[in-house]
Design a protein around this motif. Sequence first.
Motif, PDB file in Angstrom:
ATOM      1  N   ASP A 109       0.849  -1.186   0.000  1.00 54.91           N
ATOM      2  CA  ASP A 109       0.000   0.000   0.000  1.00 54.91           C
ATOM      3  C   ASP A 109       0.895   1.251   0.000  1.00 54.91           C
ATOM      4  N   PRO A 110       0.591   2.259  -0.812  1.00 54.70           N
ATOM      5  CA  PRO A 110       1.420   3.476  -0.856  1.00 54.70           C
ATOM      6  C   PRO A 110       1.614   4.115   0.523  1.00 54.70           C
ATOM      7  N   LYS A 111       0.604   4.033   1.387  1.00 56.88           N
ATOM      8  CA  LYS A 111       0.729   4.619   2.724  1.00 56.88           C
ATOM      9  C   LYS A 111       1.750   3.851   3.557  1.00 56.88           C
ATOM     10  N   THR A 112       1.763   2.526   3.419  1.00 57.57           N
ATOM     11  CA  THR A 112       2.754   1.719   4.127  1.00 57.57           C
ATOM     12  C   THR A 112       4.151   2.068   3.647  1.00 57.57           C
ATOM     13  N   ILE A 113       4.310   2.151   2.333  1.00 55.73           N
ATOM     14  CA  ILE A 113       5.617   2.460   1.754  1.00 55.73           C
ATOM     15  C   ILE A 113       6.103   3.834   2.216  1.00 55.73           C
ATOM     16  N   GLU A 114       5.193   4.804   2.297  1.00 48.93           N
ATOM     17  CA  GLU A 114       5.575   6.146   2.763  1.00 48.93           C
ATOM     18  C   GLU A 114       6.094   6.091   4.194  1.00 48.93           C
ATOM     19  N   GLY A 115       5.433   5.338   5.059  1.00 47.38           N
ATOM     20  CA  GLY A 115       5.904   5.210   6.431  1.00 47.38           C
ATOM     21  C   GLY A 115       7.264   4.545   6.513  1.00 47.38           C
ATOM     22  N   LEU A 116       7.485   3.516   5.693  1.00 50.74           N
ATOM     23  CA  LEU A 116       8.777   2.822   5.675  1.00 50.74           C
ATOM     24  C   LEU A 116       9.881   3.721   5.123  1.00 50.74           C
ATOM     25  N   LYS A 117       9.554   4.567   4.171  1.00 51.86           N
ATOM     26  CA  LYS A 117      10.538   5.525   3.636  1.00 51.86           C
ATOM     27  C   LYS A 117      10.964   6.509   4.718  1.00 51.86           C
ATOM     28  N   GLN A 118      10.003   6.987   5.512  1.00 50.68           N
ATOM     29  CA  GLN A 118      10.331   7.905   6.601  1.00 50.68           C
ATOM     30  C   GLN A 118      11.257   7.230   7.614  1.00 50.68           C
ATOM     31  N   TRP A 119      11.003   5.954   7.869  1.00 47.74           N
ATOM     32  CA  TRP A 119      11.830   5.160   8.791  1.00 47.74           C
ATOM     33  C   TRP A 119      13.285   5.123   8.315  1.00 47.74           C
ATOM     34  N   VAL A 120      13.494   4.778   7.060  1.00 43.95           N
ATOM     35  CA  VAL A 120      14.838   4.673   6.505  1.00 43.95           C
ATOM     36  C   VAL A 120      15.480   6.054   6.345  1.00 43.95           C
ATOM     37  N   ASP A 121      14.691   7.055   5.995  1.00 46.88           N
ATOM     38  CA  ASP A 121      15.225   8.403   5.776  1.00 46.88           C
ATOM     39  C   ASP A 121      15.810   9.021   7.047  1.00 46.88           C
ATOM     40  N   THR A 122      15.360   8.577   8.222  1.00 46.95           N
ATOM     41  CA  THR A 122      15.964   9.104   9.450  1.00 46.95           C
ATOM     42  C   THR A 122      17.467   8.823   9.478  1.00 46.95           C
ATOM     43  N   MET A 123      17.870   7.696   8.902  1.00 45.78           N
ATOM     44  CA  MET A 123      19.293   7.357   8.842  1.00 45.78           C
ATOM     45  C   MET A 123      19.958   8.025   7.644  1.00 45.78           C
ATOM     46  N   LYS A 124      19.273   8.064   6.511  1.00 46.45           N
ATOM     47  CA  LYS A 124      19.847   8.691   5.317  1.00 46.45           C
ATOM     48  C   LYS A 124      20.156  10.167   5.528  1.00 46.45           C
ATOM     49  N   THR A 125      19.289  10.838   6.279  1.00 43.33           N
ATOM     50  CA  THR A 125      19.467  12.271   6.526  1.00 43.33           C
ATOM     51  C   THR A 125      20.328  12.556   7.753  1.00 43.33           C
ATOM     52  N   GLY A 126      20.769  11.527   8.441  1.00 42.52           N
ATOM     53  CA  GLY A 126      21.666  11.715   9.570  1.00 42.52           C
ATOM     54  C   GLY A 126      20.997  12.006  10.893  1.00 42.52           C
ATOM     55  N   LEU A 127      19.667  11.966  10.952  1.00 44.70           N
ATOM     56  CA  LEU A 127      18.986  12.208  12.228  1.00 44.70           C
ATOM     57  C   LEU A 127      19.155  11.037  13.176  1.00 44.70           C
ATOM     58  N   ALA A 128      19.334   9.862  12.610  1.00 42.45           N
ATOM     59  CA  ALA A 128      19.529   8.642  13.397  1.00 42.45           C
ATOM     60  C   ALA A 128      20.814   7.963  12.940  1.00 42.45           C
ATOM     61  N   PRO A 129      21.523   7.306  13.836  1.00 44.64           N
ATOM     62  CA  PRO A 129      22.759   6.618  13.432  1.00 44.64           C
ATOM     63  C   PRO A 129      22.460   5.428  12.535  1.00 44.64           C
ATOM     64  N   THR A 130      23.361   5.165  11.614  1.00 45.16           N
ATOM     65  CA  THR A 130      23.230   4.002  10.736  1.00 45.16           C
ATOM     66  C   THR A 130      23.576   2.734  11.522  1.00 45.16           C
ATOM     67  N   PRO A 131      23.201   1.578  11.002  1.00 46.40           N
ATOM     68  CA  PRO A 131      23.464   0.335  11.742  1.00 46.40           C
ATOM     69  C   PRO A 131      24.926   0.133  12.106  1.00 46.40           C
ATOM     70  N   ASP A 132      25.852   0.524  11.219  1.00 45.06           N
ATOM     71  CA  ASP A 132      27.271   0.327  11.529  1.00 45.06           C
ATOM     72  C   ASP A 132      27.720   1.227  12.682  1.00 45.06           C
ATOM     73  N   VAL A 133      27.185   2.454  12.753  1.00 41.27           N
ATOM     74  CA  VAL A 133      27.515   3.350  13.862  1.00 41.27           C
ATOM     75  C   VAL A 133      26.958   2.785  15.179  1.00 41.27           C
ATOM     76  N   VAL A 134      25.744   2.273  15.132  1.00 41.68           N
ATOM     77  CA  VAL A 134      25.146   1.677  16.328  1.00 41.68           C
ATOM     78  C   VAL A 134      25.993   0.507  16.816  1.00 41.68           C
ATOM     79  N   LYS A 135      26.441  -0.311  15.891  1.00 44.26           N
ATOM     80  CA  LYS A 135      27.245  -1.481  16.245  1.00 44.26           C
ATOM     81  C   LYS A 135      28.571  -1.076  16.876  1.00 44.26           C
ATOM     82  N   VAL A 136      29.242  -0.090  16.293  1.00 44.84           N
ATOM     83  CA  VAL A 136      30.526   0.372  16.817  1.00 44.84           C
ATOM     84  C   VAL A 136      30.384   0.906  18.237  1.00 44.84           C
ATOM     85  N   ASN A 137      29.248   1.520  18.516  1.00 41.74           N
ATOM     86  CA  ASN A 137      29.018   2.118  19.828  1.00 41.74           C
ATOM     87  C   ASN A 137      28.398   1.167  20.844  1.00 41.74           C
TER      88      ASN A 137
END
Length: 443
Positions: A243-271
């Motif tokens: 559903d386009p609404k589901t995809i939009e929510g998932l994009k927002q989830w991933v974009d938090t890392m793409k835009t630097g608001l949230a650490p990426t998985p490798d940064v989380v692992k290192v810390n």
Amino acid sequence: MKKTMSLCLMVIISIIFSACGTTSTPKDTPATQNPINSNTASPAQPKEVALKIGLPGAYDVTKKEIIDGFKTKYPYIKLEIEEAPWGDFATKITPELAGGTPPDVWFQENAVILSYGKRGVAEDLMPYIEKDLKLDDYTSALFAAKTEDGKVWGIPHGLNPSTMIYNKKLFDDAKIPYPTKDWTYEQMLDIARKLTKDTNGDGKSDVYGLIVTSAITSGWFPWAKSAGGGILDETKTKAIVDDPKTIEGLKQWVDTMKTGLAPTPDVVKVNGGGDQMFGQDKVAMMPLQYSAQAGLNKNFPDLDYDALEMPIGWDGKRVVPLVTNSWVIFSKAKQEVKDAAWEFLKYYLSDEAQQLLAASGAALPVKKSAMEKLDVSTKPQNKLAYANGVEEAGITTDENASWQEWRLAAQPIFTDMYNMVIAPEEGAKRIQTKIQDVLDRNK
């Protein structure tokens, strides 16, 4: 002379009747005032019955005081406790069910209980609930194991909802007001931008406003719902991941890392993980399940943080992911044993037992009155954020009888999405196919 003889005769007759015990009770005197009632029977003593209770995780998961309290109140119900580490119990129960020898009442993950209902080994508790419980006394989570056809296969052992926690020090240092319960996902992201900082000037963030995960409760499920989408439809028989609404929510989830608001998985692992980053003042906001607060408090006793309800989505609705373990009664037990098992579940849902559960800090009770007994001596102090979130918007993670199977099929693709090796649009299409195949096979 005749009058004298008549009076004497009346006296003699009165004496005879009195001696024979036939004097009637006056009409204005209730019979219950008779001080002696030789025909009153003693109350019947309950028939002794044996009841086997299964406790995965033993008394580390279930308060021993609750079991002891039940023993005291119901001495005629003779308990046998079958306990084992959680994983061992889950392994052991399968052959026991096949052989017809499981405990009479036990608990497991809610999704597993739903599958037991489908297999016919769980007792439908709706008739018991309708007969003995006042529904207004309980949160809607009482029906976490209810199916579309109105059957209830279990009742909650405890509630484990999510909130967002926030690091008060980072907010104070940035002079940003703490968020309020009516905040939205959009406001959360705006706050995260203000709190994300490069403190050493190397062009990389050292403090992040937010952290996201690849897990179902703190990751892809609430984000998929945040824009009005989801994973399954209301019937739990159709996938809606594409559903386009589901995809939009998932994009927002991933974009938090793409835009630097949230650490990426490798940064989380290192810390050392998300909890470590939050506890070391490197993350300002983080989703946290109720059961995880104990570990955070133990590892970071001086951390100044609090909790807040999950934010309101772009569609104007709040979603609070809710995980429960649920008690189940073995449907093939004798009726007298099932009745004893229900007596135990009624006690577990009583004020006495629910207040013990609330005070433990391990899980939220399902009875509203027990919410007043939540332990606020430990952080987060605003534990009512969990309780209020459940009451307003608590939902299970689209659990149905095939939940374990479809979740395991979908998780690797969600993980690839989280690791940014596949785009949300493509990942959603693959997940849609995987989940729908599982649902169709389990019709």
